[in-house]
Design a protein around this motif. Structure first.
Motif, PDB file in Angstrom:
ATOM      1  N   VAL A 195      20.511  48.282  47.948  1.00 45.32           N
ATOM      2  CA  VAL A 195      21.362  48.146  46.765  1.00 45.32           C
ATOM      3  C   VAL A 195      22.446  49.211  46.708  1.00 45.32           C
ATOM      4  CG1 VAL A 195      19.604  46.967  45.417  1.00 45.32           C
ATOM      5  CG2 VAL A 195      19.714  49.479  45.376  1.00 45.32           C
ATOM      6  N   ALA A 196      22.350  50.252  47.512  1.00 51.39           N
ATOM      7  CA  ALA A 196      23.387  51.281  47.559  1.00 51.39           C
ATOM      8  C   ALA A 196      24.474  50.933  48.571  1.00 51.39           C
ATOM      9  CB  ALA A 196      22.774  52.640  47.885  1.00 51.39           C
ATOM     10  N   ARG A 197      24.436  49.724  49.097  1.00 54.50           N
ATOM     11  CA  ARG A 197      25.456  49.244  50.037  1.00 54.50           C
ATOM     12  C   ARG A 197      26.190  48.071  49.403  1.00 54.50           C
ATOM     13  NH1 ARG A 197      23.610  47.747  56.012  1.00 54.50           N
ATOM     14  NH2 ARG A 197      23.437  50.027  56.025  1.00 54.50           N
ATOM     15  N   VAL A 198      27.512  48.093  49.444  1.00 55.10           N
ATOM     16  CA  VAL A 198      28.310  47.004  48.872  1.00 55.10           C
ATOM     17  C   VAL A 198      28.048  45.721  49.665  1.00 55.10           C
ATOM     18  CG1 VAL A 198      30.635  46.162  48.405  1.00 55.10           C
ATOM     19  CG2 VAL A 198      30.094  48.583  48.057  1.00 55.10           C
ATOM     20  N   GLN A 199      27.656  44.653  48.941  1.00 54.14           N
ATOM     21  CA  GLN A 199      27.352  43.367  49.582  1.00 54.14           C
ATOM     22  C   GLN A 199      27.921  42.238  48.706  1.00 54.14           C
ATOM     23  OE1 GLN A 199      23.261  43.201  51.507  1.00 54.14           O
ATOM     24  NE2 GLN A 199      22.919  44.861  50.060  1.00 54.14           N
ATOM     25  N   LEU A 200      29.225  42.116  48.689  1.00 53.25           N
ATOM     26  CA  LEU A 200      29.854  41.066  47.893  1.00 53.25           C
ATOM     27  C   LEU A 200      29.544  39.695  48.491  1.00 53.25           C
ATOM     28  CD1 LEU A 200      33.312  42.731  47.193  1.00 53.25           C
ATOM     29  CD2 LEU A 200      31.363  42.541  45.641  1.00 53.25           C
ATOM     30  N   PRO A 201      29.384  38.677  47.656  1.00 51.88           N
ATOM     31  CA  PRO A 201      29.012  37.341  48.141  1.00 51.88           C
ATOM     32  C   PRO A 201      30.178  36.640  48.838  1.00 51.88           C
ATOM     33  CG  PRO A 201      29.449  37.262  45.798  1.00 51.88           C
ATOM     34  CD  PRO A 201      29.520  38.713  46.188  1.00 51.88           C
ATOM     35  N   PRO A 202      29.917  35.521  49.507  1.00 54.75           N
ATOM     36  CA  PRO A 202      30.976  34.794  50.214  1.00 54.75           C
ATOM     37  C   PRO A 202      32.140  34.389  49.316  1.00 54.75           C
ATOM     38  CG  PRO A 202      28.824  33.984  50.896  1.00 54.75           C
ATOM     39  CD  PRO A 202      28.583  34.931  49.748  1.00 54.75           C
ATOM     40  N   GLU A 203      31.859  34.141  48.033  1.00 52.47           N
ATOM     41  CA  GLU A 203      32.922  33.751  47.099  1.00 52.47           C
ATOM     42  C   GLU A 203      33.884  34.896  46.812  1.00 52.47           C
ATOM     43  OE1 GLU A 203      29.202  31.392  46.088  1.00 52.47           O
ATOM     44  OE2 GLU A 203      29.688  33.457  46.636  1.00 52.47           O
ATOM     45  N   GLY A 204      33.504  36.107  47.168  1.00 47.56           N
ATOM     46  CA  GLY A 204      34.338  37.269  46.931  1.00 47.56           C
ATOM     47  C   GLY A 204      33.825  38.180  45.841  1.00 47.56           C
ATOM     48  N   SER A 205      33.120  37.622  44.873  1.00 47.77           N
ATOM     49  CA  SER A 205      32.564  38.414  43.785  1.00 47.77           C
ATOM     50  C   SER A 205      31.593  37.562  42.988  1.00 47.77           C
ATOM     51  CB  SER A 205      33.670  38.922  42.849  1.00 47.77           C
ATOM     52  OG  SER A 205      34.286  37.836  42.179  1.00 47.77           O
ATOM     53  N   ALA A 206      30.744  38.238  42.220  1.00 49.22           N
ATOM     54  CA  ALA A 206      29.877  37.516  41.294  1.00 49.22           C
ATOM     55  C   ALA A 206      30.700  36.812  40.233  1.00 49.22           C
ATOM     56  CB  ALA A 206      28.894  38.489  40.639  1.00 49.22           C
ATOM     57  N   ALA A 207      31.852  37.382  39.893  1.00 52.00           N
ATOM     58  CA  ALA A 207      32.743  36.765  38.907  1.00 52.00           C
ATOM     59  C   ALA A 207      33.226  35.397  39.375  1.00 52.00           C
ATOM     60  CB  ALA A 207      33.935  37.686  38.650  1.00 52.00           C
ATOM     61  N   GLN A 208      33.580  35.289  40.630  1.00 54.22           N
ATOM     62  CA  GLN A 208      34.062  34.006  41.141  1.00 54.22           C
ATOM     63  C   GLN A 208      32.928  32.982  41.207  1.00 54.22           C
ATOM     64  OE1 GLN A 208      37.083  33.151  41.370  1.00 54.22           O
ATOM     65  NE2 GLN A 208      37.963  35.188  41.069  1.00 54.22           N
TER      66      GLN A 208
END
Length: 223
Positions: A110-123
């Motif tokens: 969890v201390a490593r940035v792992q954005l989803p394929p969509e680009g962000s949880a917002a998207q």
């Protein structure tokens, strides 16, 4: 209290972040609807909140019912639960301001940035909720421990969304509950705050910050 849509529904309000927001909103005099996967769990959390804040206007409902009851809906669930939760409440939130606090944390790193394929949880949230919802994101970088304390928190809340008026309502909410809300720009910018959460977790670990590190934007004075 600042004018923004209320009652405030907190979906996932029995968790640490949701609970912290609920108690702060209740202390500020805002009616609160706590949502959970079961009505029993939600009402238990509401009862506990009433013990802490005796004059609190708070009820507990199942998540979809809570979303239906709230004029503003805050989603405070883990990334793993985001998709299912948003699917459950989507029919209830048309035209409402929905504040998604989701951060894409993927255990165990969890201390490593792992954005989803969509680009962000917002998207991901935008796709799940559709165009009829006034989607805003925020509260990514505030620790639940700080929210549970009384008094102002010296931490900024970056708020993102393509609907500027909806974004302002969430800035008002942050200010009303003892933080400082700041416009962070369009929804695409949410990725920066989501990623920053992992950075803050790494800082907490390295420097043993028990209360949780936060952020403060300099150069704004009392803005």
């Amino acid at each position: 209290m600042s004018e923004f849509p209320k009652p405030l529904a907190i979906v996932g309000g029995t968790g640490a972040l949701g609970g912290g927001l609920a108690i702060r909103a209740a202390r500020a005099g805002c009616p609160v609807v706590i949502g959970s996967r079961t009505a029993q769990k939600a009402e238990a959390a509401a009862a506990a909140l009433r013990e802490t804040v005796p004059d609190a206007d708070v009820v507990g409902l199942e998540n979809a019912a809570a979303a239906a009851a709230g004029e503003m809906v805050v989603v405070t669930v883990p990334f793993a639960s985001q998709a299912d939760t948003l699917a459950a409440i989507a029919p209830m939130v048309g035209g409402k301001v929905v504040v998604d606090t989701t951060v894409p944390l993927v255990p165990p790193k969890v201390a490593r940035v792992q954005l989803p394929p969509e680009g962000s949880a917002a998207q991901r949230a935008a796709k799940a909720l559709g165009e009829g919802v006034r989607l805003v994101t925020g509260f990514h970088n505030v620790s639940a421990k700080k929210l549970g304390e009384e008094g102002p928190v010296a931490c900024d809340v970056l708020v993102f969304g393509d609907d500027v008026d909806a974004r302002q309502l969430v800035v008002d909410l942050a200010n009303a509950i003892g933080l400082r809300g700041l416009h962070g720009g369009v929804l695409d910018n949410s990725a920066a705050a989501e990623a920053l959460t992992s950075v803050l977790i790494a800082i907490n670990k390295r420097y043993k910050v028990a209360e949780g590190a936060g952020i403060r934007i300099t150069g704004l004075g009392e803005a």
